[in-house]
Design an enzyme around this catalytic site. Structure first.
Site, short mmCIF file in Angstrom:
data_model
loop_
_atom_site.label_atom_id
_atom_site.label_comp_id
_atom_site.label_asym_id
_atom_site.label_seq_id
_atom_site.Cartn_x
_atom_site.Cartn_y
_atom_site.Cartn_z
N ASP A 40 -9.58 2.96 2.98
CA ASP A 40 -9.70 2.66 3.75
C ASP A 40 -9.79 3.82 4.96
O ASP A 40 -11.01 3.38 5.52
CB ASP A 40 -8.48 2.27 4.54
CG ASP A 40 -7.91 0.52 3.80
OD1 ASP A 40 -8.87 -0.08 3.32
OD2 ASP A 40 -6.71 0.56 3.93
N LYS B 164 0.73 -1.20 0.49
CA LYS B 164 -0.30 0.35 -0.38
C LYS B 164 0.86 1.39 -0.15
O LYS B 164 0.80 1.84 -0.84
CB LYS B 164 -0.77 -0.14 1.53
CG LYS B 164 -2.44 -1.39 1.41
CD LYS B 164 -3.06 -1.10 2.03
CE LYS B 164 -3.66 -1.25 2.05
NZ LYS B 164 -5.40 -1.73 3.33
#
Ligand code: ATR
Length: 280
Positions: free
Chosen positions: A107, A71
């Site tokens: 997220d 990520k």
């Protein structure tokens, strides 16, 4: 027109529930030419991630999810970044539009949307966050962006918590992020928080481990959230035994996925459909 391709890049990815969740939503919404693929990309050699991400563009993918451990590493490969991805320093969703790689982070809003849906008002809460990895960064951003004023981050490597606090203080000037090492006395001193969130990977593979001392109990007015999903961690079992409200990471998974789905397809985020996927 051929197929519309998306997928998940990570290592490992075989355990991910995202392919199942997105494929279910595609079929329920009649998007029969959409495919969501497992895309395992190892961390070594290092250039594999770049090859894979640029390969998505060459292969006409619409986008991809990025998961652990890529990520953060994927960020410099993007042509542009959303505000969230830039401040968080991590990308979990890529959208490829007109040959441009656009990096998003769903997220943070995914986590907050789950809390809101569960009726949890974060604006007045004192939050204790365990861990300072990519997920902790996204969650801290999400909490601060939704008006949370008090967050304490405890991490084994305290400097990493400090880095998050510094980055956030530049973006959210009046918010308070404190940091300390993840040890018994700091857990004890902060155990009264209204919302306690585990973002460490403790409990992910070793089911008998937890980032908490078993002698420290919760009360029924506290909310304990573990972002791990698909199993009840020892931490959540401990919270339930103390009558605290225990929440696992499935809701966050669903909400971040629904937002990514919406970015790729342009359709409304299919939250209920994705939830149903785990009931059948
Ligand atoms: P993610 O992207 O899901 O947040 P990550 O960036 O690998 O994953 O972060 C993992 C977190 O779990 C980190 O906070 C890590 O602590 P360190 O920063 O000190 O490495 C924490 N963690 C993992 N194993 C741990 C352990 N055995 N004890 C304490 N903390 C641990």
């Amino acid at each position: 027109m051929g197929e519309s391709l998306v997928g998940i890049i990570g290592w490992p990815v075989s355990h991910s529930q995202s392919p199942k969740m997105h494929s279910y939503a595609f079929s329920k919404l009649g998007l029969f030419d959409w495919r969501y693929l497992f895309l395992p990309v190892d961390i070594a050699p290092k250039h594999r991630l770049q090859e894979a991400v640029f390969g998505l563009r060459a292969l006409n993918f619409v986008g991809a999810n990025i998961t652990v451990p890529h990520k953060e590493a994927v960020l410099p490969l993007m042509d542009s970044l959303s505000d969230e991805a830039l401040c968080i320093g991590a990308v979990n969703t890529i959208h490829i539009k007109d040959g441009q790689l656009l990096g998003h982070n769903t997220d943070a809003p995914g986590f907050v949307n789950d809390l809101l849906e569960q009726g949890i008002d974060i604006s007045a809460m004192k939050v204790l966050l365990l861990g300072a990895g990519g997920s902790a960064r996204a969650i801290t951003y999400g909490l601060l962006a939704h008006g949370c004023k008090s967050i304490t981050i405890l991490n084994r490597t305290e400097e990493k918590a400090l880095v998050i606090a510094k980055a956030m203080s530049q973006r959210f000037s009046e918010s308070l992020v404190k940091t300390a090492a993840l040890d018994f006395s700091n857990i004890k001193n902060n155990a009264h928080a209204d919302l306690i969130i585990n973002t460490t990977s403790i409990g992910l593979t070793d089911l008998s481990a937890m980032p908490w001392d078993p002698q420290i109990h919760f009360s029924s007015s506290q909310v304990v959230y573990d972002i791990i999903y698909g199993k009840k961690t020892k931490f959540l079992q401990h919270a339930s035994l103390s009558q605290a409200r225990a929440i696992d990471g499935l809701g966050m998974l669903i909400h971040q996925g629904a937002l990514a789905f919406s970015i790729w397809t342009g359709l409304k985020a299919p939250v209920q459909i994705m939830k149903d996927c785990f009931k059948v």
